[in-house]
Scaffold this motif. Structure first.
Motif, mmCIF file in Angstrom:
data_model
loop_
_atom_site.group_PDB
_atom_site.id
_atom_site.type_symbol
_atom_site.label_atom_id
_atom_site.label_comp_id
_atom_site.label_asym_id
_atom_site.label_seq_id
_atom_site.Cartn_x
_atom_site.Cartn_y
_atom_site.Cartn_z
ATOM 1 N N GLY B 810 -1.428 51.285 84.627
ATOM 2 C CA GLY B 810 -0.495 50.625 85.527
ATOM 3 C C GLY B 810 -0.103 49.214 85.140
ATOM 4 N N GLU B 811 -0.375 48.810 83.908
ATOM 5 C CA GLU B 811 0.082 47.495 83.460
ATOM 6 C C GLU B 811 1.604 47.494 83.380
ATOM 7 O OE1 GLU B 811 -1.458 44.717 82.079
ATOM 8 O OE2 GLU B 811 -3.585 45.264 82.075
ATOM 9 N N HIS B 812 2.169 46.307 83.576
ATOM 10 C CA HIS B 812 3.616 46.274 83.443
ATOM 11 C C HIS B 812 4.067 45.184 82.480
ATOM 12 C CE1 HIS B 812 7.710 47.220 84.523
ATOM 13 N NE2 HIS B 812 7.932 45.918 84.388
ATOM 14 N N PHE B 813 5.078 45.469 81.714
ATOM 15 C CA PHE B 813 5.647 44.498 80.785
ATOM 16 C C PHE B 813 7.164 44.459 80.933
ATOM 17 C CE2 PHE B 813 1.637 45.771 78.915
ATOM 18 C CZ PHE B 813 1.082 44.542 78.593
ATOM 19 N N ASP B 814 7.734 43.327 80.497
ATOM 20 C CA ASP B 814 9.189 43.226 80.536
ATOM 21 C C ASP B 814 9.825 43.801 79.286
ATOM 22 O OD1 ASP B 814 9.750 41.668 83.022
ATOM 23 O OD2 ASP B 814 8.251 40.376 82.067
ATOM 24 N N ILE B 815 9.076 43.710 78.193
ATOM 25 C CA ILE B 815 9.611 44.230 76.942
ATOM 26 C C ILE B 815 8.446 44.623 76.040
ATOM 27 C CG2 ILE B 815 9.752 41.934 75.858
ATOM 28 C CD1 ILE B 815 12.416 42.929 74.587
ATOM 29 N N ILE B 816 8.661 45.650 75.249
ATOM 30 C CA ILE B 816 7.627 46.093 74.317
ATOM 31 C C ILE B 816 8.183 45.973 72.897
ATOM 32 C CG2 ILE B 816 6.140 47.995 73.586
ATOM 33 C CD1 ILE B 816 6.497 49.129 76.437
ATOM 34 N N ILE B 817 7.411 45.312 72.056
ATOM 35 C CA ILE B 817 7.807 45.200 70.655
ATOM 36 C C ILE B 817 6.794 45.975 69.847
ATOM 37 C CG2 ILE B 817 8.224 43.610 68.752
ATOM 38 C CD1 ILE B 817 8.568 41.435 70.940
ATOM 39 N N SER B 818 7.288 46.945 69.077
ATOM 40 C CA SER B 818 6.337 47.789 68.357
ATOM 41 C C SER B 818 6.680 47.896 66.881
ATOM 42 C CB SER B 818 6.319 49.184 68.988
ATOM 43 O OG SER B 818 5.580 50.052 68.180
ATOM 44 N N ASP B 819 5.650 47.872 66.085
ATOM 45 C CA ASP B 819 5.765 48.146 64.663
ATOM 46 C C ASP B 819 6.098 49.625 64.503
ATOM 47 O OD1 ASP B 819 5.583 47.772 61.986
ATOM 48 O OD2 ASP B 819 3.402 47.947 61.875
ATOM 49 N N ILE B 820 6.613 49.993 63.314
ATOM 50 C CA ILE B 820 6.937 51.401 63.095
ATOM 51 C C ILE B 820 5.818 52.111 62.346
ATOM 52 C CG2 ILE B 820 8.514 53.013 61.963
ATOM 53 C CD1 ILE B 820 9.603 51.701 64.446
ATOM 54 N N GLU B 821 5.438 51.545 61.209
ATOM 55 C CA GLU B 821 4.423 52.233 60.398
ATOM 56 C C GLU B 821 3.024 51.831 60.869
ATOM 57 O OE1 GLU B 821 6.499 50.295 57.805
ATOM 58 O OE2 GLU B 821 8.057 51.783 58.097
ATOM 59 N N MET B 822 2.423 52.735 61.570
ATOM 60 C CA MET B 822 1.056 52.484 62.040
ATOM 61 C C MET B 822 0.229 53.736 61.803
ATOM 62 S SD MET B 822 1.659 50.243 65.457
ATOM 63 C CE MET B 822 3.033 51.189 66.024
ATOM 64 N N PRO B 823 -1.030 53.569 61.553
ATOM 65 C CA PRO B 823 -1.844 54.701 61.111
ATOM 66 C C PRO B 823 -2.047 55.800 62.148
ATOM 67 C CG PRO B 823 -3.198 52.763 61.440
ATOM 68 C CD PRO B 823 -1.799 52.321 61.557
ATOM 69 N N ASP B 824 -2.452 55.467 63.348
ATOM 70 C CA ASP B 824 -2.823 56.585 64.230
ATOM 71 C C ASP B 824 -1.653 57.135 65.037
ATOM 72 O OD1 ASP B 824 -2.914 54.206 65.441
ATOM 73 O OD2 ASP B 824 -4.981 54.334 66.171
ATOM 74 N N MET B 825 -0.595 56.365 65.142
ATOM 75 C CA MET B 825 0.602 56.917 65.769
ATOM 76 C C MET B 825 1.771 56.061 65.310
ATOM 77 S SD MET B 825 1.626 57.240 69.797
ATOM 78 C CE MET B 825 0.332 58.313 70.316
ATOM 79 N N SER B 826 2.838 56.711 64.887
ATOM 80 C CA SER B 826 3.954 55.922 64.394
ATOM 81 C C SER B 826 4.722 55.338 65.573
ATOM 82 C CB SER B 826 4.886 56.791 63.556
ATOM 83 O OG SER B 826 5.753 57.504 64.409
ATOM 84 N N GLY B 827 5.476 54.285 65.282
ATOM 85 C CA GLY B 827 6.277 53.671 66.332
ATOM 86 C C GLY B 827 7.266 54.643 66.941
ATOM 87 N N PHE B 828 7.786 55.540 66.087
ATOM 88 C CA PHE B 828 8.754 56.527 66.580
ATOM 89 C C PHE B 828 8.107 57.416 67.632
ATOM 90 C CE2 PHE B 828 10.512 56.085 62.104
ATOM 91 C CZ PHE B 828 11.514 55.214 62.511
ATOM 92 N N GLU B 829 6.899 57.863 67.280
ATOM 93 C CA GLU B 829 6.223 58.764 68.194
ATOM 94 C C GLU B 829 5.890 58.033 69.496
ATOM 95 O OE1 GLU B 829 2.932 60.639 66.300
ATOM 96 O OE2 GLU B 829 2.432 61.736 68.133
ATOM 97 N N PHE B 830 5.491 56.784 69.338
ATOM 98 C CA PHE B 830 5.162 55.985 70.508
ATOM 99 C C PHE B 830 6.378 55.884 71.430
ATOM 100 C CE2 PHE B 830 5.226 51.598 72.299
ATOM 101 C CZ PHE B 830 4.229 51.779 73.257
ATOM 102 N N ALA B 831 7.516 55.562 70.830
ATOM 103 C CA ALA B 831 8.740 55.416 71.620
ATOM 104 C C ALA B 831 9.075 56.723 72.326
ATOM 105 C CB ALA B 831 9.886 54.991 70.718
ATOM 106 N N THR B 832 8.913 57.821 71.577
ATOM 107 C CA THR B 832 9.209 59.115 72.174
ATOM 108 C C THR B 832 8.341 59.345 73.405
ATOM 109 O OG1 THR B 832 9.522 59.843 69.909
ATOM 110 C CG2 THR B 832 9.530 61.534 71.601
ATOM 111 N N ARG B 833 7.068 59.003 73.274
ATOM 112 C CA ARG B 833 6.150 59.228 74.401
ATOM 113 C C ARG B 833 6.497 58.339 75.577
ATOM 114 N NH1 ARG B 833 0.295 60.887 72.691
ATOM 115 N NH2 ARG B 833 0.796 62.125 70.849
ATOM 116 N N VAL B 834 6.829 57.072 75.260
ATOM 117 C CA VAL B 834 7.161 56.153 76.343
ATOM 118 C C VAL B 834 8.393 56.648 77.086
ATOM 119 C CG1 VAL B 834 8.045 53.850 76.826
ATOM 120 C CG2 VAL B 834 6.089 54.126 75.304
ATOM 121 N N ARG B 835 9.385 57.084 76.289
ATOM 122 C CA ARG B 835 10.650 57.525 76.896
ATOM 123 C C ARG B 835 10.516 58.865 77.607
ATOM 124 N NH1 ARG B 835 12.051 52.987 77.250
ATOM 125 N NH2 ARG B 835 13.392 51.911 75.745
#
Lengths: 161, 891
Positions: B810-835
């Motif tokens: 339940g944390e809240h943020f105004d904006i999320i800045i994410s790297d793309i190339e990351m080992p355990d989950m890529s930024g793309f995948e992260f964005a997909t999950r968030v969206r």
């Protein structure tokens, strides 16, 4: 060339009958012939580029007016020893299946028109390697001329490798 | 075979292909009059030529099909899928007859009576499905032919009666209908015939051999021109500067030859649509067979590529399209259940990029089933469960390119025969291309194929080994390393096998000299001053040792002679500018010899480890200042490097200054140990920040290097972020912010009217919360202070997985800045999950990357990122955050 050829062929008597034209060549002293229509070019000594891992019969490749030609050492194909290094060897360029091959031989002789009646099949006792690459033999006045079966020679090479 | 018949077969095959595409379009758009007319004409031509050549069986089939098309064209019969199937069936018959003629020169025995009966039934309106378009008048009620249409239709009626007695067709009576039909087209539409012929005049059919020959001669011409130019240049250098009389004409020759080369290259180019012509039909048949609804969208048919390449990709493409239809798209019921449209879409896209052509196959189907793939991997022993656990989704998906890997549960007639994606990959790699895959389970898959525009001309690196020169396609060269016995760049041996430490990773090496038997076996190998060509084939990376590296050259690839074709090391040969013949190395073949098959999994894991360590290459400027410790600063933060004269340094209010580009620039020594007067000039790193510059005085600039930054220790001392190992030496990473702050004391305080924070006078409101996700501690350390001094409240995390946990908490943020190339989950995948849902769904997302390609960006936007920022560009980063926040407010 033609003059010499007819001279040679009709030395003794005027003969009739069908004739075929051959380019004669010498390899290790033996006279050979290639049907003239198969010959594209005759080259003097040329610089060859090595082709690593190629079969021993392949001497290398060369650039003939923008086309890449594979050089075949005919001596090796016939199981002959290498000539001494001073010998400047010539090549005959032939085409097969849209690819060019240059056959390295010792030197090129005249073009001869030979009568069909002088033709004989290769003797059964001939060296198998030679038999496999000869279509037959022409009896000349002073010499025997072995006709090289170029397509077969090249095909054997392709199959061998 | 008769030349005439050969010509006819070629022509008819082309027409048939065209017809296939048209008929599918007709089904989607039944009322397209132009289309119907076109199909009718094509059928008519086939029929006409058949009659002329005396091929009665073929002719009868084409003729009956044409009759039916005639009814569609006249609008008295509606096109239904059943009818299209019927027409396709007749086309198939035509095709199979053609095939037989091509092989044997004669028509096969047998009868088409059944098909003809069906066609005639439709034509005469006897079939039950017949749905007259205009209710009363047009319906051809049996015996009464449509008289108003005049002679032409009576002829056709006659024809129908003729043909209704099938026994007669193949015998002597055959020529009769031919003659009547030959008359017909002239009367039918003379204007259209004219139109066609004028079009036909613009193209010319040329034998491919002629073109190839032309190409060879042009290549030769280019070589000759190059030699001439070289001679002319040498002469000019010798005989003073004056131009010889050759110069002008030579230059013209130069231009003409270049144009000629381009022109000839163009004749080899063909639109990729030619390779796609069969696909709509395949998809159509597929959808009927599998009871699916599939739309095939083709974009960029006109993209041109070399004929040879086109031939090579035809089969892989067909296979992949089939796969997408068979495995990708779900049956309508499942699609509806998943909240998708009933009709699935397969998009085929082609476009140019650099010297390459990119082909994408995108489907909105069910994506790759991860569970099935994992199960299959373990089942086939390709990796263990533990290994899988460390791999990213992407890496696991790559397994489908391995041999014998089909996840289809059952073998259908369509795909799943075990020869799958590995064959596709091999074929594509054979022509120097690559294939990538992105798939999201439930959403669909995208295959991206990148292939060179032409195989004929390839940019290659010319290398020498054992006194012989070789060409290696530039595409397969990753990097070059020069070795030396004395330095760290040394080749080491393990029981006679050379290896090399490349950035703390062991690179297997092969010696080209050894591999090609260029030197006697006994000779001791000397590895001093050699070059390593780092190559990658698939996932396997290895190095090839060569003696020398020359230039790159555009070479014309020629196939090797048949005699040499089985030497796997070579993909061809070529003639260099100086006229010599050299062999072209095939990295794939060398990889095979270099043990590719024994190693691939370890390699994959290595890559995974690389990512886990938070590695990303960064360009660093290395310098020395004060003491012996090497110092590094990201190159992109440095605006310029200057050498300043110590005498020009001035002082103002205890601050060193220099007049620099018309302004006063504050200077600061890196530390007190930097002596100012030991040299006349000192190197200065210039940093620019919001229009203001400052200079950092150092002792010596050492090098610029590309490194993976792996921050080992944090630092307590001011101005240092921490230490890392660069080229085996401990190196301090400099905190540029510290120096900026110490010079511009007001720099970060003066934010009362900070434009980045309070765009619309919302000053005084709570601090904006920023979530920063980056696996690299270096960037977290660099960006966190930057953001917090800019007034944001920053939470930084090293993994998107932790971020997702926070979302659940339940944390809240105004904006999320994410790297793309990351080992355990890529930024793309992260964005997909968030969206995909949850309370973070509408939070703006910014992607942070050090090297973003346009495809990356596209992909980023697709999965839900709102923007893209380069890692080092702090101004853009801040303004992007700002802009995104404003955008978020307004929407």
């Amino acid at each position: 060339m033609i003059d010499t050829a007819s001279q040679n062929a009709s030395e003794t008597r005027a003969r009739t009958g069908t004739t075929r034209d051959f380019l004669t060549l010498r390899i290790n002293g033996q006279l050979f012939g290639i049907p003239i229509l198969q010959v594209q070019d005759v080259l003097g000594e040329v610089h060859l580029s090595r082709v690593p891992l190629a079969p021993p019969q392949v001497a290398g490749s060369l650039n003939l007016r923008g086309r890449i030609v594979t050089a075949i050492d005919v001596r090796k194909c016939l199981g002959l020893s290498q000539p001494d290094s001073t010998l400047k060897r010539m090549s005959v360029v032939v085409e097969q299946d849209h690819e060019l091959y240059s056959l390295m031989i010792d030197r090129v002789g005249d073009v001869l028109s030979l009568y069909d009646e002088d033709f004989e099949h290769t003797p059964a006792t001939l060296d198998p390697a030679w038999r496999a690459m000869a279509t037959g033999i022409y009896r000349l006045e002073s010499d025997l001329l072995v006709i090289l079966d170029v397509p077969k020679l090249l095909k054997t090479l392709t199959l061998m490798n | 075979m008769d030349d005439l018949i050969a010509e006819f077969i070629t022509e008819t095959n082309e027409s048939l292909q065209e017809l296939d595409t048209d008929l599918i379009r007709l089904e989607q758009n039944p009322n397209d009059k132009d289309l119907i007319s076109k199909i009718f004409r094509l059928m008519h031509t086939i029929k006409g030529t058949c009659g002329f050549l005396g091929l009665p069986r073929l002719e009868t089939v084409a003729h009956r099909a044409e009759n039916v098309m005639g009814r569609f064209r006249d609008g008295d019969l509606n096109v239904t899928p059943a009818y299209v199937s019927l027409i396709l069936e007749s086309l198939d018959r035509v095709r199979s007859l053609l095939g037989h003629i091509e092989k044997n020169g004669t028509e096969p025995d047998g009868s088409d009576a059944e098909l003809i009966a069906k066609l005639d039934a439709v034509y005469e309106g006897r079939d039950h499905e017949s749905t007259p378009a205009k209710p009363a008048p047009a319906a051809p009620t049996s015996d009464m032919p449509i008289i108003p249409e005049g002679r032409e239709s009576t002829l056709e009626e006659l024809d129908a009666i003729f043909a209704a007695t099938p026994v007669l067709a193949p015998t002597l009576s055959a020529p009769t209908p031919v003659i009547t039909e030959d008359l017909a087209p002239v009367k039918e539409d003379p204007r259209e015939e004219n139109k066609e012929s004028s079009l036909a005049n613009q193209t010319l059919r040329v034998n491919v051999d002629v073109l190839e020959n032309l190409m060879t001669m042009v290549s030769e011409l280019v070589l000759t021109r190059n030699q001439l130019l070289q001679i002319s240049r040498a002469q000019r250098a010798e005989s003073a500067k004056e131009k010889t009389s050759y110069t002008g004409p030579l230059q013209r020759l130069n231009h003409v030859v270049s144009d000629l080369q381009d022109g000839v290259m163009k004749t080899r180019m063909q639109p990729i649509g030619n390779a796609w012509a069969k696909l709509p039909r395949i998809i159509r048949d597929l959808s009927q067979e599998l009871k699916k609804k599939i739309d095939l969208v083709m974009i960029g048919q006109e993209t041109e590529l070399d004929r040879q390449v086109l031939e090579m990709i035809k089969d892989p493409l067909t296979h992949m399209i089939r796969n997408s239809g068979d495995h990708g798209i779900e049956i309508p019921a499942d699609r509806v259940k998943a909240g998708k449209l009933e009709t699935g879409t397969i998009t085929l896209k082609a476009f140019h990029e650099g010297g390459h052509i990119i082909i994408q196959i995108i489907d909105d189907g069910k994506g790759l089933p991860m569970a099935r793939i994992k199960q299959k991997i373990i089942q086939n022993g390709l990796a263990t469960e533990a290994e899988l656990a460390t791999m990213s989704t992407q890496q696991i998906q790559q397994f489908i390119f391995k041999a014998g890997f089909s996840t289809a549960d059952k073998v259908t007639s369509v795909s799943g025969r075990g020869v799958g994606m590995d064959v596709v990959r091999t074929n594509i790699e054979k022509i120097g291309g690559s294939i990538e895959l992105q798939s999201i389970e439930g959403k669909g898959s995208t295959f991206t194929i990148k292939i060179p525009l032409t195989l004929a001309i390839v940019s290659s690196l010319i290398v020498e080994s054992g006194g012989e020169r070789f060409a290696i396609p530039q595409l397969s060269v990753n990097e070059l390393v020069l070795t030396s016995e004395k330095s760290d760049q040394q080749i080491e041996m393990i029981k006679g096998t050379p290896v090399f430490r490349l950035r703390n990773k062991l690179l297997p090496l092969v010696s080209l000299e050894r591999l090609l038997n260029l030197s006697p076996e006994s000779e001791v190998q000397n590895f001093d001053h050699k070059y390593i060509i780092v190559t990658q084939v698939g996932a396997y990376r290895f190095g090839i040792i060569v003696d020398r590296v020359f230039d790159t050259e555009e070479i014309v690839v020629k196939p090797v002679s048949k005699i040499l074709r089985n030497i796997e090391m070579f993909s061809g040969n070529t003639i260099l500018g100086d006229g010599s013949v050299i062999m072209i190395l095939d990295p794939g073949g060398i990889a095979k010899m270099a043990g590719e098959n024994d190693a691939p999994i370890e390699q994959d894991l290595d890559q995974a480890n690389d990512l886990i360590a938070g590695r990303e290459k960064t360009s660093l400027l290395l310098f020395m200042a004060g003491n012996d410790t090497l110092k590094a600063v990201p190159l992109s933060l440095v605006a310029r490097l200057e050498n300043i004269a110590v005498s020009q340094i001035e002082y103002a209010s205890n601050q060193m200054m220099i007049q620099y580009r018309g302004k006063l620039m504050p200077l600061i020594a890196y530390n007190d140990a930097v002596k100012l007067h030991d040299q006349k000039t000192k190197p200065v790193l210039v940093f620019t920040e919001r229009g203001r510059s400052m200079g950092l005085i150092v002792d010596e600039i050492v090098d610029i290097t590309e490194q993976f930054i792996d921050l080992q220790t944090d630092s307590n001392s001011q101005g240092v972020l921490g230490s890392t190992i660069i080229n085996g030496k401990a190196t301090e990473l400099v905190d540029v912010n510290h120096y900026l702050r110490s010079v511009f004391t007001d720099f970060f305080k003066n934010h009362g009217d900070d434009p980045y924070l309070t765009p619309h006078g919302t000053a005084g409101s709570r601090k904006r919360r920023v979530l920063l996700i980056d696996d690299s501690p270096f960037f977290r350390n660099m960006l966190t202070p930057l953001l917090s001094v800019s007034g944001y409240e920053v939470v930084s995390l090293e993994s998107p997985i932790k971020a997702l946990e926070m979302a659940e908490n339940g944390e809240h943020f105004d904006i999320i800045i994410s790297d793309i190339e990351m080992p355990d989950m890529s930024g793309f995948e992260f964005a997909t999950r968030v969206r995909a849902g949850g309370q973070w769904q509408s939070i703006p997302l910014l992607a942070l990357s050090s090297h973003a390609t346009p495809q990356d960006m596209d992909h980023g936007f697709k999965v839900g990122f709102n923007g893209y920022v380069a890692k080092f560009d702090r101004d853009t980063l801040l303004s992007a955050i700002n802009q995104t926040l404003i955008g978020g407010q307004q929407s």
